[in-house]
Scaffold this motif. Structure first.
Motif, short mmCIF file in Angstrom:
data_model
loop_
_atom_site.label_atom_id
_atom_site.label_comp_id
_atom_site.label_asym_id
_atom_site.label_seq_id
_atom_site.Cartn_x
_atom_site.Cartn_y
_atom_site.Cartn_z
N THR A 2 -13.42 -24.04 -8.60
CA THR A 2 -13.47 -21.75 -7.37
C THR A 2 -12.36 -21.31 -7.98
N PRO A 3 -11.82 -20.27 -8.34
CA PRO A 3 -10.70 -19.50 -8.80
C PRO A 3 -10.32 -19.33 -8.04
N ILE A 4 -8.72 -19.53 -7.57
CA ILE A 4 -7.44 -19.76 -6.44
C ILE A 4 -6.72 -18.31 -7.17
N ALA A 5 -6.56 -18.11 -8.85
CA ALA A 5 -5.67 -17.61 -9.15
C ALA A 5 -6.24 -17.00 -9.98
N ALA A 6 -6.58 -15.65 -11.27
CA ALA A 6 -6.72 -15.63 -12.66
C ALA A 6 -5.48 -13.72 -12.26
N ALA A 7 -3.82 -14.13 -12.87
CA ALA A 7 -2.84 -13.21 -12.99
C ALA A 7 -2.54 -13.38 -13.84
N SER A 8 -1.99 -12.02 -14.63
CA SER A 8 -1.86 -11.27 -15.64
C SER A 8 -0.28 -10.82 -15.68
N LEU A 9 0.35 -10.38 -16.43
CA LEU A 9 1.46 -10.45 -16.36
C LEU A 9 1.55 -9.07 -16.02
N ALA A 10 1.22 -8.63 -17.27
CA ALA A 10 1.10 -7.05 -17.47
C ALA A 10 0.61 -6.54 -15.98
N GLU A 11 -1.10 -7.00 -15.38
CA GLU A 11 -1.06 -6.18 -14.20
C GLU A 11 0.29 -6.61 -13.53
N TRP A 12 0.62 -7.57 -13.51
CA TRP A 12 1.80 -7.54 -12.16
C TRP A 12 2.53 -6.87 -11.64
N GLN A 13 3.06 -6.71 -13.38
CA GLN A 13 4.27 -5.96 -13.83
C GLN A 13 3.52 -4.62 -13.28
N GLN A 14 1.98 -3.65 -13.61
CA GLN A 14 2.15 -2.43 -13.24
C GLN A 14 1.72 -2.55 -11.62
N ALA A 15 1.88 -3.66 -10.96
CA ALA A 15 1.53 -3.36 -9.39
C ALA A 15 2.78 -2.89 -8.80
N SER A 16 3.66 -4.00 -9.95
CA SER A 16 5.21 -4.10 -9.29
C SER A 16 5.76 -2.67 -9.23
N ASP A 17 5.24 -1.49 -10.69
CA ASP A 17 5.92 -0.53 -10.99
C ASP A 17 5.64 0.98 -9.31
N THR A 18 4.22 0.23 -9.17
CA THR A 18 2.75 1.27 -8.71
C THR A 18 3.30 0.88 -7.16
N GLY A 19 3.65 -0.05 -6.65
CA GLY A 19 4.62 -0.67 -4.91
C GLY A 19 3.53 -1.21 -4.73
N ARG A 20 2.41 -1.74 -5.15
CA ARG A 20 1.44 -2.47 -4.59
C ARG A 20 1.15 -4.30 -5.07
N LEU A 21 2.79 -4.48 -5.04
CA LEU A 21 2.64 -6.52 -5.86
C LEU A 21 2.19 -6.93 -4.97
N ASP A 22 2.39 -6.66 -2.89
CA ASP A 22 2.01 -7.92 -1.92
C ASP A 22 0.55 -7.87 -2.47
N GLU A 23 -0.49 -6.33 -2.36
CA GLU A 23 -1.60 -6.59 -3.15
C GLU A 23 -1.98 -7.37 -3.74
N TYR A 24 -1.24 -6.96 -5.28
CA TYR A 24 -1.60 -7.98 -6.23
C TYR A 24 -1.76 -9.74 -5.88
N ASP A 25 -0.63 -10.07 -5.76
CA ASP A 25 -0.21 -10.85 -5.61
C ASP A 25 -1.20 -12.34 -4.43
N SER A 26 -1.76 -11.18 -3.20
CA SER A 26 -2.54 -11.92 -2.36
C SER A 26 -3.80 -11.83 -3.21
N ARG A 27 -4.91 -10.79 -3.98
CA ARG A 27 -5.16 -11.32 -4.70
C ARG A 27 -5.89 -12.22 -5.94
N PHE A 28 -4.86 -11.77 -6.66
CA PHE A 28 -4.35 -12.77 -7.97
C PHE A 28 -4.04 -13.94 -8.28
N GLY A 29 -2.85 -13.61 -7.39
CA GLY A 29 -1.67 -14.63 -6.96
C GLY A 29 -0.80 -13.83 -8.45
N ILE A 30 -0.44 -15.25 -8.86
CA ILE A 30 1.18 -15.06 -9.97
C ILE A 30 1.00 -15.73 -11.02
#
Length: 105
Positions: free
Chosen positions: A34-62
């Motif tokens: 079962t996938p419990i994380a599928a995180a991309s550094l590029a997606e994480w950085q984009q989420a951080s830049d757009t103020g959606r980091l908490d949403e990204y972390d809770s869905r995909f992890g880090i």
């Protein structure tokens, strides 16, 4: 590469750049993988830049916060990029469409 952590029954898959930093990371838990994380550094950085980091972390992890050269106690199995991509696409899609985002308890 991938590594198995038997204490938690989790497979870790990592894509790393030339400097050893993790660019994409997948965690698959239990016999059902079962996938419990599928995180991309590029997606994480984009989420951080757009103020959606908490949403990204809770869905995909880090991704891992240290380069692989600083890791201890792992015995990685090398994968081809095609092998990694196959697992990535499946895990990331499952996590993107999950009704209740976040890591299972």
């Amino acid at each position: 590469m991938r590594c198995y952590w038997d204490e938690e029954d989790v497979w870790f898959y990592f894509e790393v750049d030339a400097e050893g930093w993790v660019t994409r990371q997948i965690e698959l838990e239990g016999p059902e993988l079962t996938p419990i994380a599928a995180a991309s550094l590029a997606e994480w950085q984009q989420a951080s830049d757009t103020g959606r980091l908490d949403e990204y972390d809770s869905r995909f992890g880090i991704t891992a916060e240290l380069p692989v050269s600083e890791w201890e106690g792992h015995d990685p199995e090398q994968l081809t990029s095609d092998e990694f991509d196959e697992v990535w696409h499946s895990a990331h899609q499952q996590m993107a469409t999950r009704q209740n985002p976040g890591r299972p308890t």
